[in-house]
Enzyme design. Structure first.
Site, PDB file in Angstrom:
ATOM      1  N   GLY A  12      -6.270  26.143  -2.284  1.00 22.20           N
ATOM      2  CA  GLY A  12      -6.598  26.334  -0.875  1.00 22.20           C
ATOM      3  C   GLY A  12      -7.538  27.495  -0.598  1.00 22.20           C
ATOM      4  CG  ASN A  14     -13.523  25.418   0.077  1.00 16.06           C
ATOM      5  OD1 ASN A  14     -14.461  26.066   0.520  1.00 16.06           O
ATOM      6  ND2 ASN A  14     -13.577  24.781  -1.089  1.00 16.06           N
ATOM      7  CG  LEU A  93      -8.849   9.660   1.814  1.00 17.07           C
ATOM      8  CD1 LEU A  93      -9.592  10.608   2.746  1.00 17.07           C
ATOM      9  CD2 LEU A  93      -7.349   9.673   2.100  1.00 17.07           C
ATOM     10  CG  HIS A 109     -19.182  16.802  -4.381  1.00 20.74           C
ATOM     11  ND1 HIS A 109     -18.169  16.190  -5.105  1.00 20.74           N
ATOM     12  CD2 HIS A 109     -20.267  16.817  -5.190  1.00 20.74           C
ATOM     13  CE1 HIS A 109     -18.641  15.854  -6.291  1.00 20.74           C
ATOM     14  NE2 HIS A 109     -19.908  16.220  -6.369  1.00 20.74           N
ATOM     15  CB  VAL A 144     -16.096   8.588  -3.611  1.00 10.98           C
ATOM     16  CG1 VAL A 144     -15.784  10.057  -3.897  1.00 10.98           C
ATOM     17  CG2 VAL A 144     -14.799   7.822  -3.383  1.00 10.98           C
ATOM     18  CG  ASP A 145     -18.329  12.642  -3.954  1.00  4.19           C
ATOM     19  OD1 ASP A 145     -17.566  13.150  -3.113  1.00  4.19           O
ATOM     20  OD2 ASP A 145     -18.120  12.689  -5.177  1.00  4.19           O
ATOM     21  CD  GLU A 172     -18.778  34.529  -5.396  1.00  2.00           C
ATOM     22  OE1 GLU A 172     -20.014  34.713  -5.315  1.00  2.00           O
ATOM     23  OE2 GLU A 172     -18.046  35.107  -6.236  1.00  2.00           O
TER      24      GLU A 172
HETATM   25  N1  3YE Z   1     -12.415   9.062  -0.218  1.00  2.00           N
HETATM   26  C1  3YE Z   1     -13.452   8.255   0.184  1.00  2.00           C
HETATM   27  N2  3YE Z   1     -14.725   8.749   0.362  1.00  2.00           N
HETATM   28  C2  3YE Z   1     -15.047  10.081   0.133  1.00  2.00           C
HETATM   29  N3  3YE Z   1     -11.846  11.359  -0.843  1.00  2.00           N
HETATM   30  C3  3YE Z   1     -12.555  12.493  -0.976  1.00  2.00           C
HETATM   31  C4  3YE Z   1     -13.880  12.296  -0.640  1.00  2.00           C
HETATM   32  C5  3YE Z   1     -13.977  10.934  -0.302  1.00  2.00           C
HETATM   33  C6  3YE Z   1     -12.679  10.377  -0.457  1.00  2.00           C
HETATM   34  O1  3YE Z   1     -16.212  10.474   0.288  1.00  2.00           O
HETATM   35  N4  3YE Z   1     -13.217   6.946   0.397  1.00  2.00           N
HETATM   36  C7  3YE Z   1     -11.129  11.636  -7.973  1.00  2.00           C
HETATM   37  C8  3YE Z   1     -11.022  12.255  -6.646  1.00  2.00           C
HETATM   38  C9  3YE Z   1     -12.393  12.497  -6.134  1.00  2.00           C
HETATM   39  C10 3YE Z   1      -9.984  10.700  -8.278  1.00  2.00           C
HETATM   40  O2  3YE Z   1     -10.160   9.793  -9.018  1.00  2.00           O
HETATM   41  N5  3YE Z   1      -8.808  10.920  -7.713  1.00  2.00           N
HETATM   42  C11 3YE Z   1      -7.640  10.152  -8.093  1.00  2.00           C
HETATM   43  C12 3YE Z   1      -6.473  11.081  -8.114  1.00  2.00           C
HETATM   44  C13 3YE Z   1      -6.670  12.235  -9.015  1.00  2.00           C
HETATM   45  C14 3YE Z   1      -5.654  13.315  -8.766  1.00  2.00           C
HETATM   46  O3  3YE Z   1      -4.666  13.097  -8.036  1.00  2.00           O
HETATM   47  O4  3YE Z   1      -5.839  14.407  -9.303  1.00  2.00           O
HETATM   48  C15 3YE Z   1      -7.369   9.011  -7.150  1.00  2.00           C
HETATM   49  O5  3YE Z   1      -6.964   7.967  -7.655  1.00  2.00           O
HETATM   50  O6  3YE Z   1      -7.537   9.129  -5.916  1.00  2.00           O
HETATM   51  C16 3YE Z   1     -11.942  13.763  -1.411  1.00  2.00           C
HETATM   52  C17 3YE Z   1     -12.449  14.137  -2.777  1.00  2.00           C
HETATM   53  C18 3YE Z   1     -12.067  13.094  -3.757  1.00  2.00           C
HETATM   54  C19 3YE Z   1     -12.398  13.605  -5.123  1.00  2.00           C
END
Ligand code: 3YE
Length: 208
Positions: A12, A14, A93, A109, A144-145, A172
């Site tokens: 946390g 950020n 999400l 990011h 994502v991103d 930073e």
């Molecule tokens: N969801 C959508 N679009 C976005 N969530 C985030 C940004 C973002 C979003 O732009 N639809 C990598 C996470 C990536 C990953 O594979 N996560 C896994 C779980 C890994 C864990 O629990 O450590 C998963 O299955 O979700 C936020 C940043 C997402 C970073």
């Protein structure tokens, strides 16, 4: 003031920068709840020490992504949230959730998007041999991103950098970029348009 939820998965830092920003009398935002998908993380402690309400929505306790996202959505509604900040929140999400909160959800990011999407963006930058990377605050789109960019800050890569030293320098920059983006969107100065781009086209440096 715009009612903000901050979603976290870890330490946390950020979140801390956002909490310090909204303490300013000039801020357009207030943080009304901090939600973590991991119990016991330092970010929850930071929030409660600042007198902010916290919730844990542990993804491991849900049978599907839709149920997990639905529970997050219920908490956001319970607190009358108007803007969501993903601050080191590590879950992808679902489409329906992202669409519902379209234009009202920001993510940070650790690269200059669209370079180095996904996890380990700092390592990707080192391996690519680029001399400049940075951080990006963007609206969350289903891909994502890939959502519209609100704020970016460039960060130099030094020849002596390790993943850790580079990550710290990017962090930073994040602590400046995310509060700046929160104010731009929280104040209504920047909005996501229906075509997926932002309005107005702004000169970042002239805004604050
Ligand atoms: N969801 C959508 N679009 C976005 N969530 C985030 C940004 C973002 C979003 O732009 N639809 C990598 C996470 C990536 C990953 O594979 N996560 C896994 C779980 C890994 C864990 O629990 O450590 C998963 O299955 O979700 C936020 C940043 C997402 C970073």
């Amino acid at each position: 003031r715009t009612r903000v939820a901050v979603l976290i998965s870890g330490s946390g830092t950020n979140l801390q920068a956002l909490m310090e920003q909204v303490k300013k009398p000039s801020s357009s935002a207030e943080i009304v709840v901090v939600i973590s998908n991991r119990p016991g993380v330092m970010g929850l402690k930071r929030a409660s020490m600042a007198g902010i309400q916290t919730r844990v929505v542990d993804h491991k306790l849900y049978g599907s992504r839709a149920e997990f996202d639905g529970t997050i959505d219920k908490v956001l509604e319970e607190f009358g949230v108007e803007l969501v900040c993903l601050a080191g929140f590590m879950r992808i999400l679902t489409g329906p959730f992202v669409r519902k909160w379209s234009g009202k959800m920001l993510n940070i990011h650790p690269s200059l998007l669209p370079s180095f999407k996904g996890v380990n963006a700092q390592k990707q930058a080192l391996q690519a041999g680029v001399r400049v990377t940075g951080c990006t605050v963007h609206f969350v789109a289903e891909e994502v991103d890939a959502g519209a960019i609100v704020v970016q800050e460039a960060v130099p890569i030094l020849v002596t950098d390790t993943e850790d030293s580079l990550s710290e320098r990017i962090r930073e920059a994040e602590h400046r970029a995310f509060p700046a983006a929160l104010e731009l969107v929280g104040s209504g100065a920047v909005k996501l348009r229906d075509d997926g781009r932002i309005t107005p086209a702004i000169e970042q440096d002239k805004m604050h």
